[in-house]
Design a protein around this motif. Structure first.
Motif, PDB file in Angstrom:
ATOM      1  N   MET A   1       0.636  -1.194   0.073  1.00  0.00           N
ATOM      2  CA  MET A   1       0.554   0.105   0.350  1.00  0.00           C
ATOM      3  C   MET A   1       1.058   1.400  -0.123  1.00  0.00           C
ATOM      4  N   LYS A   2       0.798   2.395  -0.816  1.00  0.00           N
ATOM      5  CA  LYS A   2       1.559   3.497  -0.619  1.00  0.00           C
ATOM      6  C   LYS A   2       0.848   4.604   0.383  1.00  0.00           C
ATOM      7  N   SER A   3       1.842   5.168   0.181  1.00  0.00           N
ATOM      8  CA  SER A   3       1.612   6.566   0.994  1.00  0.00           C
ATOM      9  C   SER A   3       1.161   7.758   0.488  1.00  0.00           C
ATOM     10  N   LEU A   4       0.132   8.120   1.390  1.00  0.00           N
ATOM     11  CA  LEU A   4      -1.111   9.858   0.932  1.00  0.00           C
ATOM     12  C   LEU A   4      -0.971  10.486   1.486  1.00  0.00           C
ATOM     13  N   ILE A   5      -0.252  11.060   0.592  1.00  0.00           N
ATOM     14  CA  ILE A   5       0.208  12.976   0.603  1.00  0.00           C
ATOM     15  C   ILE A   5      -0.915  13.570   0.440  1.00  0.00           C
ATOM     16  N   LEU A   6      -0.872  14.734   1.841  1.00  0.00           N
ATOM     17  CA  LEU A   6      -2.171  15.640   1.945  1.00  0.00           C
ATOM     18  C   LEU A   6      -1.179  16.887   1.607  1.00  0.00           C
ATOM     19  N   MET A   7      -1.318  17.684   0.452  1.00  0.00           N
ATOM     20  CA  MET A   7      -1.191  18.695   0.158  1.00  0.00           C
ATOM     21  C   MET A   7      -2.504  20.274   0.049  1.00  0.00           C
ATOM     22  N   GLY A   8      -2.427  20.927   0.113  1.00  0.00           N
ATOM     23  CA  GLY A   8      -2.773  21.903   0.234  1.00  0.00           C
ATOM     24  C   GLY A   8      -2.470  23.727   1.582  1.00  0.00           C
ATOM     25  N   TYR A   9      -3.589  24.756   1.493  1.00  0.00           N
ATOM     26  CA  TYR A   9      -3.070  25.368   2.344  1.00  0.00           C
ATOM     27  C   TYR A   9      -2.918  25.670   3.822  1.00  0.00           C
ATOM     28  N   MET A  10      -2.666  25.970   4.761  1.00  0.00           N
ATOM     29  CA  MET A  10      -2.876  26.429   5.767  1.00  0.00           C
ATOM     30  C   MET A  10      -4.648  26.370   6.409  1.00  0.00           C
ATOM     31  N   GLY A  11      -4.877  25.620   6.795  1.00  0.00           N
ATOM     32  CA  GLY A  11      -6.380  25.372   7.422  1.00  0.00           C
ATOM     33  C   GLY A  11      -7.140  23.984   6.405  1.00  0.00           C
ATOM     34  N   CYS A  12      -6.815  23.443   5.539  1.00  0.00           N
ATOM     35  CA  CYS A  12      -7.811  22.962   4.179  1.00  0.00           C
ATOM     36  C   CYS A  12      -7.870  21.913   5.506  1.00  0.00           C
TER      37      CYS A  12
ATOM     38  N   SER B   1      -4.484  18.206   8.972  1.00  0.00           N
ATOM     39  CA  SER B   1      -3.873  17.343  10.105  1.00  0.00           C
ATOM     40  C   SER B   1      -4.913  16.746   9.768  1.00  0.00           C
ATOM     41  N   ALA B   2      -6.193  17.096   9.747  1.00  0.00           N
ATOM     42  CA  ALA B   2      -7.810  16.870  10.681  1.00  0.00           C
ATOM     43  C   ALA B   2      -8.523  14.941  10.381  1.00  0.00           C
ATOM     44  N   LEU B   3      -8.095  15.758   8.447  1.00  0.00           N
ATOM     45  CA  LEU B   3      -8.017  14.004   7.477  1.00  0.00           C
ATOM     46  C   LEU B   3      -7.166  13.123   7.716  1.00  0.00           C
ATOM     47  N   GLY B   4      -5.829  14.251   7.881  1.00  0.00           N
ATOM     48  CA  GLY B   4      -4.717  12.613   7.868  1.00  0.00           C
ATOM     49  C   GLY B   4      -4.602  11.652   9.195  1.00  0.00           C
TER      50      GLY B   4
ATOM     51  N   ALA C   1     -17.473  19.882   2.678  1.00  0.00           N
ATOM     52  CA  ALA C   1     -17.756  18.337   3.627  1.00  0.00           C
ATOM     53  C   ALA C   1     -16.952  18.097   4.961  1.00  0.00           C
ATOM     54  N   SER C   2     -17.038  17.398   5.191  1.00  0.00           N
ATOM     55  CA  SER C   2     -16.438  16.996   6.850  1.00  0.00           C
ATOM     56  C   SER C   2     -15.867  15.584   6.409  1.00  0.00           C
ATOM     57  N   VAL C   3     -15.330  16.044   7.516  1.00  0.00           N
ATOM     58  CA  VAL C   3     -13.822  15.349   7.727  1.00  0.00           C
ATOM     59  C   VAL C   3     -14.285  13.512   7.797  1.00  0.00           C
ATOM     60  N   GLU C   4     -15.224  13.306   8.273  1.00  0.00           N
ATOM     61  CA  GLU C   4     -15.727  11.501   7.245  1.00  0.00           C
ATOM     62  C   GLU C   4     -16.268  11.987   6.067  1.00  0.00           C
ATOM     63  N   GLU C   5     -16.778  12.729   5.551  1.00  0.00           N
ATOM     64  CA  GLU C   5     -16.968  11.923   4.263  1.00  0.00           C
ATOM     65  C   GLU C   5     -15.973  12.401   3.161  1.00  0.00           C
ATOM     66  N   LEU C   6     -14.900  13.690   3.839  1.00  0.00           N
ATOM     67  CA  LEU C   6     -13.356  13.851   2.834  1.00  0.00           C
ATOM     68  C   LEU C   6     -12.552  11.976   3.424  1.00  0.00           C
ATOM     69  N   CYS C   7     -12.684  11.482   3.915  1.00  0.00           N
ATOM     70  CA  CYS C   7     -12.099   9.956   4.435  1.00  0.00           C
ATOM     71  C   CYS C   7     -12.692   8.800   3.954  1.00  0.00           C
ATOM     72  N   GLN C   8     -14.008   8.678   3.379  1.00  0.00           N
ATOM     73  CA  GLN C   8     -14.435   7.759   2.232  1.00  0.00           C
ATOM     74  C   GLN C   8     -13.991   8.630   1.136  1.00  0.00           C
ATOM     75  N   LYS C   9     -13.814   9.761   0.565  1.00  0.00           N
ATOM     76  CA  LYS C   9     -13.693  10.054  -0.825  1.00  0.00           C
ATOM     77  C   LYS C   9     -12.079   9.749  -0.940  1.00  0.00           C
ATOM     78  N   VAL C  10     -11.741   9.423  -0.143  1.00  0.00           N
ATOM     79  CA  VAL C  10      -9.991   9.578  -0.047  1.00  0.00           C
ATOM     80  C   VAL C  10      -9.796   7.715  -0.454  1.00  0.00           C
ATOM     81  N   GLN C  11     -10.439   6.977   0.262  1.00  0.00           N
ATOM     82  CA  GLN C  11     -10.680   5.592   0.571  1.00  0.00           C
ATOM     83  C   GLN C  11     -11.186   4.545  -1.142  1.00  0.00           C
ATOM     84  N   ASN C  12     -11.933   5.536  -0.951  1.00  0.00           N
ATOM     85  CA  ASN C  12     -12.288   5.293  -2.815  1.00  0.00           C
ATOM     86  C   ASN C  12     -11.496   4.817  -3.405  1.00  0.00           C
ATOM     87  N   PHE C  13     -10.892   6.642  -3.269  1.00  0.00           N
ATOM     88  CA  PHE C  13      -9.467   6.530  -4.704  1.00  0.00           C
ATOM     89  C   PHE C  13      -8.340   5.761  -4.720  1.00  0.00           C
ATOM     90  N   LEU C  14      -8.190   5.397  -3.091  1.00  0.00           N
ATOM     91  CA  LEU C  14      -6.685   4.819  -2.922  1.00  0.00           C
ATOM     92  C   LEU C  14      -6.747   3.173  -3.140  1.00  0.00           C
TER      93      LEU C  14
END
Length: 174
Positions: free
Chosen positions: A1-12, A15-18, A160-173
């Motif tokens: 399994m690959k690492s997931l590298i999250l990027m974006g502006y501060m406050g995006c 950390s919460a999603l990660g 989006a909530s953190v939970e919704e984003l988590c689900q979307k990320v898991q789908n493309f991973l």
């Protein structure tokens, strides 16, 4: 399994999603800034102050390479500027052990999230109104978007909530 590298502006929400993704997938979560602070035994703001931005950016790249070569399948949150220096974004996209994801957030939402905690963020502490903060972010984002948009995946975090984003990320991973 690959690492997931999250990027974006501060406050995006890197950390919460990660943290949520790491917990859900039983992987480790690594915040690059905290990783650097740990190894350098000082804060990012003190590094900037005492050694300058160029020194910091070189160290940031060094620790980014170290992190990617030593962690199997982690969730990694980059600093907001990390993808924008040297050839970092191309290095990340060419790295076979990781997948990059840009967390896209509008300046209005970022300003709303960040204004409450601006005193803890040296880069924006001097801004006195949410409107000034939004303008500062918009200008900064304009400069950074060409780098962020090179990420392999893009997710809008505005409503989006953190939970919704988590689900979307898991789908493309998978």
């Amino acid at each position: 399994m690959k690492s997931l590298i999250l990027m974006g502006y501060m406050g995006c929400g890197k950390s919460a999603l990660g943290k949520q993704l790491a917990q859900a997938s039983k992987r480790s979560f690594v915040d690059l800034d905290q990783y650097i602070e740990q190894y350098e035994n000082t804060s990012i703001s003190k590094l900037f102050e005492s050694k300058g931005e160029l020194y910091f950016r070189k160290k940031e790249r060094f620790y980014l390479e170290k992190l990617l070569s030593s962690h199997d399948s982690a969730i990694i949150a980059l600093g907001g500027g990390t993808p924008c220096y040297f050839d970092n974004i191309d290095f990340l996209n060419q790295n076979k052990s990781g997948v990059t994801c840009y967390l896209k957030t509008t300046p209005k939402i970022l300003a709303k999230r960040l204004f409450k905690e601006k005193d803890h963020r040296p880069m924006i502490a001097h801004l006195n109104s949410q409107q000034d903060l939004e303008e500062f972010i918009a200008k900064h984002l304009f400069e950074r978007i060409p780098y962020y948009t090179k990420a392999q995946h893009h997710l809008s975090t505005d409503e989006a909530s953190v939970e919704e984003l988590c689900q979307k990320v898991q789908n493309f991973l998978t």
